[in-house]
Design a protein around this motif. Sequence first.
Motif, PDB file in Angstrom:
ATOM      1  N   UNK A  51      41.056 -43.667 -35.733  1.00 26.95           N
ATOM      2  CA  UNK A  51      41.461 -43.510 -34.204  1.00 26.95           C
ATOM      3  C   UNK A  51      40.105 -43.810 -33.186  1.00 26.95           C
ATOM      4  N   UNK A  52      39.525 -42.368 -34.347  1.00 31.81           N
ATOM      5  CA  UNK A  52      39.277 -41.880 -32.930  1.00 31.81           C
ATOM      6  C   UNK A  52      37.811 -43.381 -32.597  1.00 31.81           C
ATOM      7  N   UNK A  53      37.455 -44.517 -33.130  1.00 31.09           N
ATOM      8  CA  UNK A  53      36.031 -45.004 -33.225  1.00 31.09           C
ATOM      9  C   UNK A  53      37.244 -45.838 -32.149  1.00 31.09           C
ATOM     10  N   UNK A  54      38.460 -46.288 -32.350  1.00 28.65           N
ATOM     11  CA  UNK A  54      39.039 -47.306 -32.006  1.00 28.65           C
ATOM     12  C   UNK A  54      38.933 -46.887 -30.560  1.00 28.65           C
ATOM     13  N   UNK A  55      39.431 -45.431 -30.753  1.00 26.34           N
ATOM     14  CA  UNK A  55      39.054 -45.195 -29.340  1.00 26.34           C
ATOM     15  C   UNK A  55      38.326 -45.738 -28.467  1.00 26.34           C
ATOM     16  N   UNK A  56      37.642 -45.034 -29.096  1.00 24.65           N
ATOM     17  CA  UNK A  56      35.879 -45.106 -28.627  1.00 24.65           C
ATOM     18  C   UNK A  56      35.431 -46.296 -28.007  1.00 24.65           C
ATOM     19  N   UNK A  57      36.338 -47.804 -28.530  1.00 22.87           N
ATOM     20  CA  UNK A  57      36.107 -49.025 -28.583  1.00 22.87           C
ATOM     21  C   UNK A  57      36.765 -49.594 -27.121  1.00 22.87           C
ATOM     22  N   UNK A  58      37.506 -48.722 -27.390  1.00 26.71           N
ATOM     23  CA  UNK A  58      38.806 -49.621 -26.518  1.00 26.71           C
ATOM     24  C   UNK A  58      38.022 -48.670 -25.490  1.00 26.71           C
ATOM     25  N   UNK A  59      37.815 -47.272 -25.102  1.00 25.40           N
ATOM     26  CA  UNK A  59      37.121 -47.003 -23.906  1.00 25.40           C
ATOM     27  C   UNK A  59      36.120 -48.017 -23.388  1.00 25.40           C
ATOM     28  N   UNK A  60      34.851 -48.425 -24.304  1.00 28.02           N
ATOM     29  CA  UNK A  60      33.961 -49.325 -23.594  1.00 28.02           C
ATOM     30  C   UNK A  60      34.453 -50.524 -23.768  1.00 28.02           C
ATOM     31  N   UNK A  61      35.467 -51.322 -23.813  1.00 23.16           N
ATOM     32  CA  UNK A  61      36.068 -52.812 -22.984  1.00 23.16           C
ATOM     33  C   UNK A  61      36.743 -52.606 -22.105  1.00 23.16           C
ATOM     34  N   UNK A  62      37.373 -50.996 -21.592  1.00 22.68           N
ATOM     35  CA  UNK A  62      37.805 -51.082 -20.313  1.00 22.68           C
ATOM     36  C   UNK A  62      36.156 -51.009 -19.646  1.00 22.68           C
ATOM     37  N   UNK A  63      35.710 -49.835 -19.620  1.00 18.33           N
ATOM     38  CA  UNK A  63      34.364 -49.901 -19.299  1.00 18.33           C
ATOM     39  C   UNK A  63      33.734 -51.231 -19.115  1.00 18.33           C
ATOM     40  N   UNK A  64      33.185 -52.356 -19.931  1.00 22.64           N
ATOM     41  CA  UNK A  64      32.629 -53.153 -19.643  1.00 22.64           C
ATOM     42  C   UNK A  64      33.637 -54.343 -18.934  1.00 22.64           C
ATOM     43  N   UNK A  65      35.240 -54.157 -19.158  1.00 25.46           N
ATOM     44  CA  UNK A  65      36.135 -55.184 -18.086  1.00 25.46           C
ATOM     45  C   UNK A  65      35.873 -55.297 -16.971  1.00 25.46           C
ATOM     46  N   UNK A  66      35.007 -53.903 -16.591  1.00 28.65           N
ATOM     47  CA  UNK A  66      35.259 -53.146 -15.004  1.00 28.65           C
ATOM     48  C   UNK A  66      34.143 -53.625 -14.924  1.00 28.65           C
ATOM     49  N   UNK A  67      33.239 -53.236 -15.416  1.00 28.43           N
ATOM     50  CA  UNK A  67      31.712 -54.224 -15.148  1.00 28.43           C
ATOM     51  C   UNK A  67      31.544 -56.315 -15.303  1.00 28.43           C
ATOM     52  N   UNK A  68      32.306 -56.565 -15.247  1.00 27.69           N
ATOM     53  CA  UNK A  68      32.188 -57.284 -15.384  1.00 27.69           C
ATOM     54  C   UNK A  68      33.403 -58.093 -14.464  1.00 27.69           C
ATOM     55  N   UNK A  69      34.309 -57.987 -14.740  1.00 24.42           N
ATOM     56  CA  UNK A  69      34.733 -57.713 -13.075  1.00 24.42           C
ATOM     57  C   UNK A  69      33.874 -57.531 -11.452  1.00 24.42           C
ATOM     58  N   UNK A  70      33.587 -56.367 -12.050  1.00 18.42           N
ATOM     59  CA  UNK A  70      32.380 -55.869 -10.572  1.00 18.42           C
ATOM     60  C   UNK A  70      31.396 -56.897 -10.677  1.00 18.42           C
ATOM     61  N   UNK A  71      30.609 -57.697 -11.349  1.00 19.26           N
ATOM     62  CA  UNK A  71      29.390 -58.997 -10.992  1.00 19.26           C
ATOM     63  C   UNK A  71      30.511 -60.013 -11.390  1.00 19.26           C
ATOM     64  N   UNK A  72      31.814 -60.278 -10.973  1.00 19.58           N
ATOM     65  CA  UNK A  72      32.021 -61.568 -10.600  1.00 19.58           C
ATOM     66  C   UNK A  72      32.266 -61.535  -9.683  1.00 19.58           C
ATOM     67  N   UNK A  73      32.702 -60.253  -9.273  1.00 16.76           N
ATOM     68  CA  UNK A  73      33.420 -59.727  -7.894  1.00 16.76           C
ATOM     69  C   UNK A  73      31.807 -60.198  -7.087  1.00 16.76           C
TER      70      UNK A  73
END
Length: 176
Positions: A51-73
């Motif tokens: 569960x901790x690894x999943x939460x960490x992975x979800x945070x990383x996914x959210x961070x990367x999604x935000x970065x992708x959105x920033x790069x796309x902008x």
Amino acid sequence: MDQVRQRATRDQQRLDSGAVTSPKDLENLQREIASLAKRQGDLEDVVLEVMERRESAQERVAELTERVSSVEAKIDDATARRDAAFEAIDAEVATVTKEREVVAASIPDDLLKLYDKLRGQQGGIGAAKLYARSCQGCRQELAITELNEIRKAAPDTVVRCENCRRILVRTSESGL
């Protein structure tokens, strides 16, 4: 994990019911309940870690999604600026082309042909300014004999650089 819990509950109920009377069976049942409790604890630890690894992975996914959105902008912004620059360049090319057509119409055909030929040979520059006794096309200072010939030439005579063969444009800054 549910199977371990169910089995531990079932064994505990057997133990509590008094149905098992043999001391050896009671001891085995108690050992199995203890073993199941340890197994359940180990499984719960594994579940927590997952569960901790999943939460960490979800945070990383959210961070990367935000970065992708920033790069796309940024890409969208750069694309819009590039497209605007292309439009400005195209408009300038159209304007310059019209201006060139007007000027070219006033130049004798043989001189225009010579200019276009030199332009093709000289990387797009067929004529250069004569400035302070130097050709601005090849950046070479002209020899004194060449300068004397240019001084003697009539104002409407086409003069050319001996080094690069471009047409020389004479002005008050030519140094003649």
